[in-house]
Design a protein around this motif. Structure first.
Motif, PDB file in Angstrom:
ATOM      1  N   ALA A  55       0.548  -1.815   0.241  1.00  0.00           N
ATOM      2  CA  ALA A  55       0.034   0.151  -0.070  1.00  0.00           C
ATOM      3  C   ALA A  55       0.805   1.454  -0.338  1.00  0.00           C
ATOM      4  O   ALA A  55       0.447   2.322  -0.750  1.00  0.00           O
ATOM      5  CB  ALA A  55      -0.920   0.133   1.464  1.00  0.00           C
ATOM      6  N   TYR A  56       1.859   0.848   0.805  1.00  0.00           N
ATOM      7  CA  TYR A  56       2.762   2.246   0.869  1.00  0.00           C
ATOM      8  C   TYR A  56       3.614   2.629  -0.719  1.00  0.00           C
ATOM      9  O   TYR A  56       3.679   3.966  -0.933  1.00  0.00           O
ATOM     10  CB  TYR A  56       3.924   2.144   1.582  1.00  0.00           C
ATOM     11  N   ALA A  57       3.704   1.518  -0.992  1.00  0.00           N
ATOM     12  CA  ALA A  57       4.686   1.853  -2.664  1.00  0.00           C
ATOM     13  C   ALA A  57       3.431   2.550  -3.868  1.00  0.00           C
ATOM     14  O   ALA A  57       4.418   3.179  -4.101  1.00  0.00           O
ATOM     15  CB  ALA A  57       4.815   0.441  -3.031  1.00  0.00           C
ATOM     16  N   ILE A  58       2.402   1.764  -3.705  1.00  0.00           N
ATOM     17  CA  ILE A  58       1.690   2.385  -4.313  1.00  0.00           C
ATOM     18  C   ILE A  58       1.409   3.491  -4.513  1.00  0.00           C
ATOM     19  O   ILE A  58       1.360   4.375  -5.061  1.00  0.00           O
ATOM     20  CB  ILE A  58       0.095   1.722  -4.044  1.00  0.00           C
ATOM     21  N   ARG A  59       1.416   3.716  -2.689  1.00  0.00           N
ATOM     22  CA  ARG A  59       0.869   5.571  -3.029  1.00  0.00           C
ATOM     23  C   ARG A  59       1.557   6.707  -2.885  1.00  0.00           C
ATOM     24  O   ARG A  59       1.610   7.490  -3.185  1.00  0.00           O
ATOM     25  CB  ARG A  59       0.335   5.401  -0.793  1.00  0.00           C
TER      26      ARG A  59
ATOM     27  N   SER B 182       4.695  10.400  -6.864  1.00  0.00           N
ATOM     28  CA  SER B 182       5.350  10.590  -7.888  1.00  0.00           C
ATOM     29  C   SER B 182       5.263  10.863  -9.122  1.00  0.00           C
ATOM     30  O   SER B 182       5.833  11.984  -9.452  1.00  0.00           O
ATOM     31  CB  SER B 182       6.756   9.476  -7.732  1.00  0.00           C
ATOM     32  N   VAL B 183       4.060  10.287  -9.456  1.00  0.00           N
ATOM     33  CA  VAL B 183       3.912  10.531 -10.723  1.00  0.00           C
ATOM     34  C   VAL B 183       3.178  12.248 -10.228  1.00  0.00           C
ATOM     35  O   VAL B 183       3.023  12.582 -11.602  1.00  0.00           O
ATOM     36  CB  VAL B 183       2.802   9.737 -11.137  1.00  0.00           C
TER      37      VAL B 183
ATOM     38  N   GLY C  92      22.134   8.060   1.027  1.00  0.00           N
ATOM     39  CA  GLY C  92      21.492   8.000  -0.306  1.00  0.00           C
ATOM     40  C   GLY C  92      20.214   9.003  -0.405  1.00  0.00           C
ATOM     41  O   GLY C  92      20.368   9.634  -1.929  1.00  0.00           O
ATOM     42  N   LEU C  93      19.918  10.342  -0.219  1.00  0.00           N
ATOM     43  CA  LEU C  93      20.515  11.895  -0.204  1.00  0.00           C
ATOM     44  C   LEU C  93      20.838  11.942  -1.205  1.00  0.00           C
ATOM     45  O   LEU C  93      20.935  12.962  -1.885  1.00  0.00           O
ATOM     46  CB  LEU C  93      18.918  12.809   0.712  1.00  0.00           C
TER      47      LEU C  93
ATOM     48  N   VAL D 155      13.164   7.651  -7.885  1.00  0.00           N
ATOM     49  CA  VAL D 155      13.481   6.336  -7.414  1.00  0.00           C
ATOM     50  C   VAL D 155      14.651   6.114  -5.854  1.00  0.00           C
ATOM     51  O   VAL D 155      14.261   5.469  -5.081  1.00  0.00           O
ATOM     52  CB  VAL D 155      14.485   5.800  -8.586  1.00  0.00           C
ATOM     53  N   ILE D 156      14.975   6.962  -5.895  1.00  0.00           N
ATOM     54  CA  ILE D 156      16.670   7.039  -4.753  1.00  0.00           C
ATOM     55  C   ILE D 156      15.937   7.245  -3.813  1.00  0.00           C
ATOM     56  O   ILE D 156      16.018   6.764  -2.437  1.00  0.00           O
ATOM     57  CB  ILE D 156      17.826   8.183  -5.063  1.00  0.00           C
TER      58      ILE D 156
END
Lengths: 294, 327
Positions: B3-7, B12-13, B251-252, B302-303
């Motif tokens: 669910a998190y990934a989808i949100r 992002s889009v 990462g950032l 993505v990063i």
């Protein structure tokens, strides 16, 4: 008003003076500011007055004599411009751009941060979402794109720098205002039925200032470095108003032929400015941070 | 998690479309590319024909719509200058940038964490102070000026290292890389050091601060009291606990290192995507500017996503948005 603030000021001064490094930084900073302000008075020549330039004197090494008899202590550039004067005038522009953009960004960030913290709800969510999205991109990328769109000029670079900086202030002000608004003095002011603007600007704001001062000092250094970088890439200031970054950029093409001074000395001036500001900022942070209070 | 990934994907889009619109408006406002592309002696008929060929005669929203339709199918427009698909141009240059950024990041991590540990364990020793002084310098020095000084010293004065280009490359999995040939390494050395310096300083400070806090904690004292070796105490007990903020920052910074490569690539004439961007801005090559930004923004998204996921794996206390509700 003056006698009342005497106490905190004196303590502030003695605490600041505890670090010799910070005092040295402050001294250099004051000297640099003085040079920037007095540039037209103390420069050996006006580097933008073409009548004063002599092409015969172009690309002279530091210490060489001019055709007219003077000495170019830091050499000359490709147009026979005295580098020392160029650096003095460049400092003036770099400092001006850095300070102006910081002041505007501070004012804008302050208002948005206070509004977000004071009103909360969807206003807060909207403002902070914009801040978050903006801060997830490197400042240089945003500034680069803005300048690509806006073009060159002092006003344009200030706009770009303000745009990339306001979010830092908004975030800082909001977080300290959120803490402050829970305190009793804000409640007291509200109970007194003071106007909202009065509560926000006269009561909340002064108590949010210390962390802002620290962020602002660091950001002046960032703004100066960013402006120099953008000008170096040819996207900042026009050639008619060369900041330190533009002077460095101008000398870059002669670097490979060994004429280092055209780039090197403006770079030293830039470095001294940034380091002096950072040293002062570090000490300010230590003094103004309540967690490190003795 | 799903669910998190989808949100996150939805967000992002949205950010991407918003960015593309803002950038498109902005870039649309930059001068008239026809002025630069068409021979100044060309007559009006020729100009109109050129504008029509590039689609520049249509109204703004129509241009944006054509762009969006193309973008959805992976077509980000053709470069005005090179007459090649903008995306291809950028993807051709991107490996050089990523190689540079990757080598710089490896340098910064490989040196930054050990130096930061050392400075954190011995904060008052000479070496600890020297490391900190160095990192303050690394923070203050503007990247582009360090690049100039490197060229001045190593290319002009000493003549040891070349000052521009990528040098000899070797094909690995269909992509040219520099770090496998001696000539390529010589070309890579200065840009990589230049790009790594700021991140190195950052990592030193971060690791040092974390270490200083960690060594005072009870679990470290306890580990010492158990008689564990110094290496194990530091390697396992200290390092593991300070790793969380470090991984986040790494990462950032991965994104910002790619953005800062714009500067380094311009100084060392490294043929990467950053140099392409600067060239495109100067030539008003709109499609390439827009495509570059979209590629970079996608890369950032993505990063950031990968960092968030890594973060939750490293620190079990962190639960990602959607997952928290089910507990």
């Amino acid at each position: 008003m003056a006698p009342k603030v005497e106490g905190p000021w004196a303590r502030f001064r003695s605490e600041f003076a505890e670090s010799r490094l910070a005092m040295a930084g402050l001294l250099v900073l004051v000297a640099i500011l003085a040079i920037g302000i007095l540039a037209p008075v103390i420069s050996p020549q006006n580097p933008y007055d073409l009548a004063q330039l002599d092409v015969m004197d172009s690309k002279l090494a530091p210490g060489e004599k001019s055709a007219a008899g003077g000495t170019y202590w830091l050499g000359t550039d490709d147009q026979g411009r005295d580098m020392l004067s160029g650096i003095f005038y460049g400092l003036r522009i770099s400092l001006g751009v850095g300070i102006a953009s910081t002041v505007f960004a501070l004012a804008i960030g302050l208002v948005f941060g206070l509004v977000a913290a004071y009103f909360g709800g969807w206003v807060d969510t909207l403002i902070m979402r914009i801040v978050d999205i903006q801060l997830s991109f490197p400042a240089i990328l945003i500034a680069l794109i803005l300048l690509a769109v806006l073009g060159q000029g002092v006003d344009k670079i200030v706009i770009a720098l303000v745009t990339v900086q306001w979010a830092y202030y908004a975030r800082t002000v909001r977080s300290s205002a959120l803490v402050e608004r829970q305190k009793e003095y804000v409640e007291a002011a509200r109970v007194l039925a003071l106007g909202q603007a009065r509560v926000v600007f006269r009561h909340l704001l002064p108590n949010c200032l210390p962390p802002l001062i620290v962020v602002a000092t660091v950001q002046v250094a960032h703004a100066i470095a960013l402006e120099a970088t953008l000008s170096f890439l040819g996207l900042g200031l026009p050639i008619t108003e060369p900041s330190l970054g533009l002077l460095i950029s101008n000398g870059f093409q002669y670097l490979l032929s060994g004429k280092y001074w055209i780039s090197f000395y403006p770079g030293v001036a830039l470095l001294l400015t940034i380091m002096a500001i950072n040293l002062v900022a570090d000490q300010l942070r230590d003094i103004l941070n309540p967690r490190l209070r003795k | 998690m799903l669910a998190y990934a989808i949100r996150r994907f939805g967000q992002s889009v949205f950010v991407l479309v918003l960015m593309s619109f803002l950038v498109f408006i902005g870039v649309y406002a930059i001068g008239d590319p026809i002025e630069l592309l068409v021979n100044p002696q060309a007559d009006e008929v020729e100009r109109v024909r050129a504008a029509a060929a590039l689609g520049l005669d249509r109204p703004f929203l129509a241009q944006y719509w054509v762009f969006l339709k193309g973008a959805a199918s992976g077509d980000l427009g053709r470069s005005f200058v090179y007459n090649e698909p903008a995306l291809t141009l950028i993807l051709d240059k991107l490996p050089a940038t990523i190689e540079l950024a990757f080598v710089a990041m490896v340098m910064a991590i490989g040196l930054g964490i050990p130096l930061g540990l050392l400075a954190g364990l011995k904060p008052d020793s000479f070496i600890g102070r020297a490391i900190m002084a160095g990192s303050i310098l690394g923070f203050s020095l503007p990247t582009f000026w360090v690049g100039l000084v490197l060229i001045m010293v190593f290319s002009v004065q000493l003549g040891w290292l070349p000052s521009n280009g990528r040098g000899e490359t070797m094909m690995v999995a269909g992509l040219p890389v520099s770090f496998l040939t001696a000539d390529g390494l010589a070309h890579l050395a200065m840009p990589a050091v230049n790009l790594a310096l700021f991140k190195l300083s950052l990592l030193i400070r971060l690791t040092r601060a974390g270490t200083r806090e960690a060594v005072l904690q009870d679990y470290v004292k306890f580990a010492r009291a158990k008689g564990l070796s110094q290496g194990r105490v530091i390697g396992v007990h200290v390092l593991k606990n300070i790793l969380i903020p470090i991984v986040t920052v790494i990462g950032l910074e991965l994104g910002s290192v790619i953005a800062f490569a714009i500067v380094t690539e311009s100084i060392f004439a490294w043929p990467g995507s950053g140099k392409l961007l600067i060239d495109s801005i100067n030539q008003l090559d709109r499609p390439v500017i827009v495509a570059y930004l979209l590629v970079i923004v996608t890369l950032f998204i993505v990063i950031n996503f990968v960092v968030d996921v890594l973060y939750s794996l490293l620190d079990p206390r962190v639960r990602l948005g959607g997952a928290a509700a089910s507990h």
